[in-house]
Design a protein around this motif. Structure first.
Motif: not given
Length: 685
Positions: A485-500
């Protein structure tokens, strides 16, 4: 007032139309936002979107246009719906909505007379293109007067991919048509592009190996033999079994040896072969020109005996996962030769297990990642993503918590040796030049091996701590055969979000498109973060400047107050000194006055000298002295009147004599100040 408002609206409509014509931005909302940021100053807004390079305006298109172009031009109904919503205007009948502005538009921007600005058409220049396709890189040099279609025609010759099935990605303006002139795109001198072929499955004929493509190009004069399929019957001595494998003529000897390495766990450098013809002297040769027998050829392979090989581990294992790094398409006809699936993948065979990607009980994550990187390089070569060496928390800090301009996406690669997809995904996806380059530029890549249950449990604990239980549960739901698996994670202001979450059963083109899609989402968020950060820094700068100005003001007031206090203290000191000097002078004067002999009477019968002294203020002082008096008595008298001997001199009028220069012990008679004389006082210089 209503008329004035109407005129302003009309002017803004004209400015909006001119701005869209100059920049090629079709999104009305974005165009209005950019104009408002520049207070509806047309020239400033154009310069903000089209930065100057060597005096030539360049165009940067909106992220929405880029995203739309990735998935193809919108249909007429979609364009109409978007226009009704106010997002983009519907396309005209004469041009496609995805087409960029023409070269004439880029050369001269038609603005109204109130804000006209001419952009001088530049001379044709050479552009350097670096085009990546799977594991191939093609470098081109073309004039900017060329079209996109001409690039595709050259790539068709180099890559063997039909123009109709070729998607050329990497334009800042999104997808462009084949007729688009390069000059109209305002490109920099060096451009990197990607070729995507979602309609073409990655087979041996389009192998990602550079050597295959090179061999195909060299042997284009042998189309028949290249299209033939060769059956290789390969005997493995140690395992005492035969493999019947079907290869196309475009396959190289080196690729065959790599596939056998996957089957037998004998590294290519340790393979000892029998049966290759003498003409097969170079491993980069294709099977079509190697001289092997058609349609069937027999070969034998065994491990080369050497002291170095004797030290290699010989632990037995129960399975070998994949036989080829070309997604298995080479073997789709293997059943015709009596080879079943279990035989193809070596199920149940007694072969050597590869060392694990990651030790099970590593003390810290950095050591585990070092072992993972070394093993990954050993299996799949040095061309692979640069894995972050450190904890998941450190990787998140590196990706998410720097300055907004420096932030990146986090790509978490999860490997599982028990999945039959791992070998193909690593060798063809993760090691593809285009994927490696794109990940290194835009991502922080962190990896983990979940083959062992202890390592998987450790990963789930880390994910729960950093990303929450939802991500952890998502990873749990994937089965072994869906890995890697390849998890694409983006950092956000309140929490981190897994985009894909990208599974192992994908292609290079699909992987690249999903990475680029995640990058577009991240770029939009990053622009907002950069804007907020700039505004915050501007506020902090203003506050610092105000605090510094206030501090300087207080410092100036303090220094002014200290200076004033020093001056006042100095005045008091001088005044005190002056008073003390005056008191001292007065005491001396009184003592001299008391020490003077009494003034003689005129009828005393002695020789009397009558002296008349003129002071510097013009007043006269008279006194009688005995002729036998010393000059010192005269000097003491003058000093008692406030004119001390040290500061004043006593002179006669005619002839002019300085009496104070005479001997104080001489008498008035000797000084010829008898019987009377007029003297005057004069301050010494």
């Amino acid at each position: 007032m209503a008329s004035e408002s109407g005129d302003n609206n009309m002017d803004r409509e004209m400015i909006l139309a001119d701005f869209q014509a100059c920049t090629g931005i079709d999104n009305i909302a974005e165009a209005i936002t950019l104009l408002e940021l520049n207070n509806w100053d047309l020239v400033a807004a154009i310069n903000g979107v089209i930065p100057q390079e060597n005096g030539i305006l360049q165009s940067n298109f909106s992220s929405e246009a880029s995203q739309a172009s990735m998935y193809g031009p919108p249909s007429q109904s979609e364009a109409a719906d978007a226009a009704a919503g106010g997002s983009i205007p519907p396309p005209s009948s004469s041009s496609s909505s995805s087409s960029p502005p023409s070269s004439s538009t880029s050369a001269f921007c038609p603005v109204n007379s109130s804000s006209s600005r001419h952009i001088v058409e530049r001379q044709s220049r050479m552009l350097n293109f670096k085009v990546e396709y799977r594991q191939r890189t093609v470098e081109l040099v073309l004039e900017e007067s060329s079209t996109v279609g001409e690039i595709k025609q050259i790539l068709e010759t180099e890559l063997g991919v039909p123009v109709s099935k070729m998607q050329l990605k990497g334009w800042k303006s999104g997808d462009v048509s084949d007729s688009t002139v390069l000059r109209s795109l305002h490109l920099p001198k060096n451009i990197s592009l990607y070729v995507l072929t979602p309609d073409i499955a990655p087979t041996a004929s389009t192998s990602t190996s550079t050597s295959t493509s090179t061999s195909t190009s060299k042997n284009s004069a042998l189309p028949e033999s290249l299209n033939q399929n060769f059956l290789l019957v390969i005997s493995h001595h140690e395992a005492q079994r035969d493999y019947s494998l079907n290869f196309p003529g475009t396959k190289t000897i080196q690729e065959v040896k790599r596939n056998i390495s996957d089957l037998t766990n004998i590294p290519v450098r340790h393979q000892q072969w029998e049966g290759w013809p003498a003409s097969a002297s170079d491993d980069s040769m294709t099977l079509a020109v190697s001289g092997i027998s058609y349609p069937c050829h027999h070969l034998t392979v065994c491990r080369r005996s050497s002291p170095a090989n004797a030290q290699e581990p010989t632990e037995e294992c129960a399975d070998v996962h994949m036989i080829s790094d070309s997604e298995g398409d080479d073997f789709e006809d293997a059943s015709e030769f009596g080879v079943d699936d279990s035989e193809m993948f070596g199920m149940g065979s007694s072969t050597c297990r590869k060392s694990p990607m990651m030790p099970e009980n590593s003390e810290n994550e950095a050591d585990a990642l070092l072992h993972f990187t070394a093993e990954f390089s050993s299996r799949y070569g040095e061309t692979h993503p640069m894995f972050f060496i450190g904890s998941l928390e450190a990787a998140s800090q590196e990706a998410f918590y720097g300055k907004a301009r420096d932030r990146k996406l986090l790509a978490i690669y999860l490997h599982n040796d028990d999945s039959v997809l791992s070998n193909v995904f690593c060798s063809q996806m993760m090691c593809a030049d285009s994927i490696v380059s794109y990940l290194s530029q835009n991502f922080i890549t962190w990896a983990w091996d979940v083959t062992k249950e202890a390592n998987k449990a450790r990963l789930l604990t880390m994910c729960t701590r950093h990303f929450g239980s939802v991500v952890t549960q998502t990873i749990r739901t994937y089965k072994t055969d869906q890995f890697p698996l390849l998890l694409i994670v983006m950092g956000k202001r309140t929490s981190n979000e897994v985009l894909n979450v990208i599974q192992g059963n994908t292609t290079v083109d699909e992987l690249m498109m999903r990475l680029m899609g995640a990058m577009e989402i991240f770029t939009a968020q990053q622009q907002e973060d950069i804007k907020d950060e700039d505004e915050r820094e501007a506020r902090e700068t203003v506050k610092r400047e105000q605090d510094e100005a206030y501090r300087l003001s207080l410092e100036a007031d303090r220094k002014k107050r200290e200076t004033q206090e020093r001056e006042e203290a100095e005045q008091v000191r001088l005044e005190q000194m002056r008073k003390e000097q005056e008191e001292e002078k007065e005491a001396i004067r009184l003592s001299l006055e008391q020490a003077l002999p009494p003034e003689p009477e005129e009828e005393s019968g002695e020789q009397i000298s009558k002296l008349r002294i003129r002071t510097p203020s013009g007043e006269f002082v008279e006194r009688r002295f005995l002729g036998s008096c010393k000059l010192q008595v005269l000097f003491d008298f003058v000093a008692s009147k406030g004119y001390p001997f040290e500061e004043f001199k006593l002179l006669t009028t005619f002839p002019r004599r300085i009496i104070t220069q005479l001997d104080p012990g001489s008498t008035l008679l000797e000084a010829k100040l008898f019987p009377q004389e007029t003297l005057f006082l004069e301050a010494k210089e």
